[in-house]
Design an enzyme around this catalytic site. Sequence first.
Site, short mmCIF file in Angstrom:
data_model
loop_
_atom_site.label_atom_id
_atom_site.label_comp_id
_atom_site.label_asym_id
_atom_site.label_seq_id
_atom_site.Cartn_x
_atom_site.Cartn_y
_atom_site.Cartn_z
CD GLU A 86 -2.05 1.98 2.13
OE1 GLU A 86 -1.12 3.16 1.83
OE2 GLU A 86 -2.51 2.32 2.57
CB CYS B 19 -2.04 6.21 2.60
SG CYS B 19 -1.15 5.48 3.08
#
Length: 529
Positions: free
Chosen positions: A287, A321
């Site tokens: 990720e 993120c």
Amino acid sequence: MATTTPRMKITYATLSADNEELQSAFDAAVERVRGVLGQSYPMLIGGEERRSADEFEDRSPIDRDIVVARFPVGTRQDVRDAIAAARAAFPAWRDLGWRQRLEILRNAADLISERQFEYAALMAFEVGKNRLEALGDVEETADLLRYYSDEMERNGGFVKPMGSLSPTEHTRSVLKPHGVWGVISPFNFPMALAGGPAAGALIAGNTVVLKPSSDAPLMGYKFGEALHEAGVPAGVFNFVTGPGETVGAELQESPDIDGLVFTGSYEVGMKLYTGFTRVYPRPIITEMGGKNPAIVTASADLDEAAEGVMRSAFGYDGQKCSANSRVYVERSVARPFVEKLAERARAIRVGDPTQRDNWMGPVINERSLAKFTTAVQEAKRDGGTIEAGGEVLAGPGTERGYFPTPTVVTGLPLSHRLFHDELFVPFVVVGEVDSLQQALDEANDTPYGLTAGIFSHDDDEIRSFLDTIQAGVVYVNRRSGATTGAWPGIQSFGGWKGSGSSGKSGLGPYYVQQFLREQSQTVMGEPPA
Ligand code: UN1
């Protein structure tokens, strides 16, 4: 350890906590943990504490004079020992069966929830999160353990009967653990993004070696401590600290690791992704960030939009993120939208996040602050307008930390670097567009594709967004966060394109399966139970 439980559940979408009991419990925890700052912690290898004379300091971004903890500079040999311990512990953990594993890991979740205030207060010092974000991070870790456990149970341990060619033949599909998983976790959700992936691997019956970010090792250690106290056997969870170049590299290069989970930058993630599968295929879940867009159309409720963008652009200083770092707004409503957003940005209180009134704390380190100041200079140089922020605080209480102010920039061309590069700082660029179509084209023009949001009160526009947006997590008209705030069991978290191309990063019903591999079993006669 205090065991006070907050009356309300804190998630990343919690807007406010006018709960005095909760506030004073947090204040008390801050005072308590002040007394334990600066201690030396060991690595955890095969159930043993391993120390080293060679330690690094985990300093607070709030005040660089505060040493939060000291950790060993691990070596490649330490990692090899941790992997060997994990391998030795694997058969017994696997054979324990999922029901027993779940019992132990649900106990660990309860321990973590009980210790929520201690952990969150330590986290506030370690990474500079405000109290609601820190409490949310701890609570999410416990919820991930619970949610993945529930998924394992809902799926009956992933044993499914299949068809058969004759009455005497029985075929079933069984998902089995791989063995040893490495988990490399980031600083920004120091407990949830260490504990969540580790939980997925452990629930599935694998054993784990965790290597946390050197900016935030303490929360990974605390997670390990809770696991062991809850009854996770020695060697099932191992914890190693030190530089990515040696400790992280050994995890990637070791042939004895069966799978790897990484959360962090695109550059490091891709290096791991391409380097991990040289000899034969092994699963790796990455990720790697986002440049997450919000779209505001002429039909939007502009207060809702400004609030949602403000929360996702500046929550934990934009160091998620999933943070919202670019906005495409229809020209006809651009000015009033920008004014509402800038007004909210200016109203944010920035300062020591252990204090109740400060909503934004520091960024994680000097490098990060430099990214912020460079972006501000670049925006000014290239004709942008700083509508809010653009400064770094250096007054009493902030002079030894890294405190940027929440920054809103307009007037840059949509092709500008600042619309495309992930910065991980509290900096949002707003660009004007002529149509929803143009906004969608711009939004999809990214190598990432993690989260996205829209503010619109037109069903055709919303449909068009949902049909065409290329992102793993999308939000419509969400005042509590335009692009952030996913929660286990409520939302699922995956990435498209470069942000998470090799697997789902968490929270949803398809996460645990990634830590398992399928075996088809055909047995003549009755199979054993
Ligand atoms: C990340 O990896 O930084 O609330 C994103 C959210 C986050 C998602 C994690 N928990 O949006």
